[in-house]
Design a protein around this motif. Structure first.
Motif, PDB file in Angstrom:
ATOM      1  N   UNK A 127      54.371  11.038  44.122  1.00 23.05           N
ATOM      2  CA  UNK A 127      54.387  11.887  42.927  1.00 23.05           C
ATOM      3  C   UNK A 127      53.215  12.856  42.993  1.00 23.05           C
ATOM      4  N   UNK A 128      53.495  14.118  42.697  1.00 28.62           N
ATOM      5  CA  UNK A 128      52.430  15.131  42.674  1.00 28.62           C
ATOM      6  C   UNK A 128      52.328  15.716  41.276  1.00 28.62           C
ATOM      7  N   UNK A 129      51.109  15.714  40.739  1.00 29.07           N
ATOM      8  CA  UNK A 129      50.867  16.313  39.423  1.00 29.07           C
ATOM      9  C   UNK A 129      49.939  17.505  39.609  1.00 29.07           C
ATOM     10  N   UNK A 130      50.424  18.684  39.245  1.00 33.26           N
ATOM     11  CA  UNK A 130      49.636  19.922  39.380  1.00 33.26           C
ATOM     12  C   UNK A 130      49.110  20.344  38.016  1.00 33.26           C
ATOM     13  N   UNK A 131      47.803  20.632  37.978  1.00 34.16           N
ATOM     14  CA  UNK A 131      47.187  21.116  36.731  1.00 34.16           C
ATOM     15  C   UNK A 131      46.360  22.363  37.009  1.00 34.16           C
ATOM     16  N   UNK A 132      46.498  23.336  36.134  1.00 35.47           N
ATOM     17  CA  UNK A 132      45.661  24.527  36.233  1.00 35.47           C
ATOM     18  C   UNK A 132      44.238  24.156  35.848  1.00 35.47           C
ATOM     19  N   UNK A 133      43.304  24.482  36.715  1.00 37.34           N
ATOM     20  CA  UNK A 133      41.894  24.212  36.445  1.00 37.34           C
ATOM     21  C   UNK A 133      41.271  25.396  35.714  1.00 37.34           C
ATOM     22  N   UNK A 134      41.619  26.575  36.177  1.00 38.48           N
ATOM     23  CA  UNK A 134      41.116  27.795  35.550  1.00 38.48           C
ATOM     24  C   UNK A 134      42.026  28.943  35.941  1.00 38.48           C
TER      25      UNK A 134
END
Lengths: 124, 124, 124, 124
Positions: A87-94
């Motif tokens: 499972x891959x979870x992508x989150x915007x950091x900035x």
């Protein structure tokens, strides 16, 4: 939908990656591990892990009609995955006007971290 | 040969990557571009380019009986490939007792640079 | 103490970086921003931000008598710092027998993220 | 000159880095190693090496009136420097309208490679 171009990703489909959830700045992708993902050492090939992470990034950053291209990406391999699913979870950091930074965490079926990927995008 | 474990890379084969040349510290891999490599924008998916580069690294660093695992990898996307073929050339930049550094250049059919990948390996 | 070699870091001292807290796998370092940290555009030089992050990594990974050397490091610049102080928090993401992965977040006086740094270490 | 903003880099001056040559897409910077550059293990601090490389990048990419900001940078440490001087050579690998990629090689007084740095820039 026409503003979810990542749905047409042929390569992601070809290797079995699937987006489970996507909203601007956040996405989850999953891949069932098969024999086709193995490298010569019978470990999941780094490219398969990378592609899953990249696909989660594409879903998170191309949601809502934006087109964001990856400029570069750095993957750190933490440990070999156990079980039958990644499972891959992508989150915007900035995110600035043109440049955005994402962090993608890839975990295995036991929830153990497998890889950490930092991807920089450029909004067209 | 038993000391060329990279020959058994299922994932590389699955996506159509092939090692043309391999010796310790140097390898060339190639991939014919097909519809299966496209992302949602009809560009070659970053994961496909990454995998080809990673495969060239594996061939160069696992030659001659060594087992080297990637610790991390950074890919910079330079431009979209033209033509029907990608080539990755992996070269060892430096090698210590346990840690080695490789640079992989990926070019398209016209010889134009497509991506630059830096991979750090750990010799088991 | 003899097992806190990072206390003797001359370069970190020279540029004004200071470790506020250090335990195995976690450290906080701080730096007051001065004219000496500016680049030609009157922004804090990337090397100054990088050094602060690297120093926090060194404190977290060299605590308790371990000697860990950085193998490589990737820094992403998120935004220009505001205010007069930078803080770097280093956390171990994963640690194997020889290889460890750290993530360092650098924030400014307002708590805004300035840079994200991923550092891979090798334990001697 | 007003279009050579890198000449006003206070941090680079502070740590003793100097640009020897600069033209668009290419620059050479040098630094005499002193006690002030040492880390707690009496090796040259990674941040000092990084800053020299970053300064060479700034000189190469901010020549001729352009303003290019670093977006991210990856440094690989190859070996500890010998001798009393470090040299960084920055070369543009590829440049698009907004995004450019540079590679910087840092060598020691014997010409041995010390670090390889890949820096991505954004042209304002």
């Amino acid at each position: 939908m026409e503003n979810e171009v990542f749905r047409n990703d042929r390569f992601a489909k070809y290797i079995g990656a699937e987006v489970l959830e996507a909203k601007p700045g956040y996405a989850v992708a999953e891949m069932k591990i098969t024999e086709n993902h193995m490298n010569g050492l019978s470990l999941v090939q780094g490219g398969a892990i990378f592609t899953l992470a990249d696909y989660a990034f594409a879903a998170a950053s191309n949601c809502g009609g934006n087109i964001t291209l990856g400029i570069n990406a750095c993957i750190s391999y933490l440990k070999s995955p156990q079980g039958s699913r990644l499972t891959a979870v992508a989150k915007e950091v900035h995110s600035g006007r043109k440049i955005s930074h994402y962090e993608v965490e890839v975990t295995d079926e036991n929830g153990e971290p497998v890889a950490l990927v930092h991807i920089t995008g450029y909004r067209k």
